[in-house]
Design an enzyme around this catalytic site. Structure first.
Site, PDB file in Angstrom:
ATOM      1  CG  HIS A  57      -0.215  -0.015   2.608  1.00  0.00           C
ATOM      2  ND1 HIS A  57      -0.184   1.351   3.080  1.00  0.00           N
ATOM      3  CD2 HIS A  57       0.019  -0.727   3.410  1.00  0.00           C
ATOM      4  CE1 HIS A  57       0.365   1.215   4.277  1.00  0.00           C
ATOM      5  NE2 HIS A  57       0.493  -0.142   4.383  1.00  0.00           N
TER       6      HIS A  57
ATOM      7  CG  HIS B 292       1.635   3.302  12.272  1.00  0.00           C
ATOM      8  ND1 HIS B 292       0.325   3.144  12.518  1.00  0.00           N
ATOM      9  CD2 HIS B 292       2.004   2.646  11.118  1.00  0.00           C
ATOM     10  CE1 HIS B 292      -0.101   2.422  11.382  1.00  0.00           C
ATOM     11  NE2 HIS B 292       0.787   2.232  10.694  1.00  0.00           N
TER      12      HIS B 292
ATOM     13  CD  GLU C 246      -2.605  -1.512   5.736  1.00  0.00           C
ATOM     14  OE1 GLU C 246      -2.573  -2.415   6.375  1.00  0.00           O
ATOM     15  OE2 GLU C 246      -2.116  -0.366   5.945  1.00  0.00           O
ATOM     16  CD  GLU C 247      -1.062   2.979   7.351  1.00  0.00           C
ATOM     17  OE1 GLU C 247      -1.727   2.477   8.315  1.00  0.00           O
ATOM     18  OE2 GLU C 247      -0.033   2.415   7.041  1.00  0.00           O
TER      19      GLU C 247
ATOM     20  CG  ASP D  18       1.921  -3.437   5.252  1.00  0.00           C
ATOM     21  OD1 ASP D  18       2.599  -2.543   5.732  1.00  0.00           O
ATOM     22  OD2 ASP D  18       0.642  -3.336   5.445  1.00  0.00           O
TER      23      ASP D  18
ATOM     24  CG  ASP E  86       3.020   0.794   7.580  1.00  0.00           C
ATOM     25  OD1 ASP E  86       2.609   0.175   6.485  1.00  0.00           O
ATOM     26  OD2 ASP E  86       2.491   1.208   8.436  1.00  0.00           O
TER      27      ASP E  86
END
Length: 351
Positions: A71, A323, A222-223, A243, A188
């Site tokens: 993603h 994150h 995706e998030e 991922d 990410d």
């Protein structure tokens, strides 16, 4: 280690990708960048209605398909409130904490196409004024954006073109060190997107015909939970999400190997596919770690929840401080690229 032939190109591509703002819901520019990359390789692509991109490489067997996904959408924010003090209140996009963006430079993307810079700060930042500067809660109430413009009230902000609903992206601060580390926000999952693009490039350059028709989905939601849950052909048997591997206490994932996920918050991944990936890694001298990610979901788990009858798996490079202030090493990128290369040339698992 038998080095994957284009790991340096992968790092360069990661730098390009993380430098393009793309919080979930605002991904047109980065999708176009990926589409241009694939068009230059003469790869067939199409957009789905959600704005994601699908590339397809025909295989010898067109009755059974594979799909790989990564993603390109990232964490970010939206303007929640234009405040009377000349600052902005934010609403977060994606699963992260306010403390991870305190002091970060940002860009506000207005609906008329302007980009206005700012800094994300606590309202009570100055220790010379606020005695609770260190203890005040980092949350939506206390954190705000200081805009790089002379604005002292809400009307002045709106004169700049800023309004509720404008997207806010974070400065990635990407750096690539001489000893192989790459640190940046949004590894990410732009590290995995770069890996898939370089994999496709290698297949084209080596004129390899895959054993099965293979689709590459560059998803863009995706998030927020649903990037890879659609556009899966009825012929698709195996679905592999690429991922990040999450690191921390109790985890085996590191920055120097490929992480093979056996279970996340959605439950176990397909046991047969996991064993197949491990066998491929062992047979080809690829260092890996098996791991469980306790607070995690992938495009593959989203596809399973959507009801698709597929064999699903998840692998990726190990990413530290996910994150937040992310970092990985070129060896992790390298091993991930190698495992994917051998995987897409292998036979389907028995199910």
């Amino acid at each position: 280690m038998n080095t994957y032939p284009n790991v340096n190109e992968t790092k360069d591509l990661i730098k390009q990708l993380v430098s393009i703002p793309s919080p979930s819901g605002y991904t047109e520019k980065v999708i176009q960048h990926v589409e241009d990359f694939l068009t230059n390789l003469n790869v067939e692509t199409q957009r789905n209605r959600k704005g994601g991109l699908i590339a397809t490489l025909p295989g010898e067997n067109d009755n059974e398909h594979r799909m790989l996904t990564a993603h390109v959408d990232t964490l970010g924010a939206m303007v929640k409130e234009v405040k009377s003090n000349g600052r902005l209140r934010l609403d977060l996009i994606g699963g992260f904490k306010y403390n991870s963006i305190e002091g970060e430079y940002c860009e506000i993307h207005t609906s008329n196409g302007e980009i206005i810079t700012g800094t994300i700060l606590m309202h009570q930042t100055s220790v010379h004024v606020y005695k609770d500067a260190g203890n005040a809660k980092r949350d939506q109430e206390n954190m705000e954006v200081r805009i790089d413009a002379k604005v002292e009230n809400a009307d002045a902000i709106r004169e700049l073109g800023i309004e509720v609903g404008d997207f806010v992206s974070f400065d990635p601060r990407v750096q690539i060190s001489d000893n192989g580390f790459i640190k940046s926000r949004h590894l990410d999952d732009k590290a995995s997107v770069a890996i898939l693009l370089q994999l496709i490039k290698r297949l084209k350059e080596e004129n390899i015909t895959l054993p099965y028709t293979t689709h590459f989905l560059i998803s863009n939601n995706e998030e927020i939970g649903y990037g890879g849950n659609s556009n899966i052909t009825p012929e698709t048997v195996e679905y592999l999400a690429v991922d990040m591997g999450a690191m921390g206490d109790g985890q085996s994932t590191d920055e120097y190997t490929v992480s093979i996920c056996v279970k996340d918050a959605s439950g176990p991944y397909h046991y047969g596919l996991r064993k197949h990936l491990v066998e491929l890694a062992n047979a080809n001298g690829i260092d890996y770690k098996l791991d469980i990610y306790p607070y995690y979901g992938s495009d593959a788990s989203a596809a399973i929840r959507a009801g698709h009858d597929i064999v699903h798996g998840l692998i990726g490079p190990g990413i530290d401080s996910s994150h937040a202030f992310e970092r990985t090493h070129e060896t992790s990128l390298d091993y991930t690229e190698q495992l994917l290369y051998h995987y897409i040339l292998s036979k389907l698992v028995s199910y």
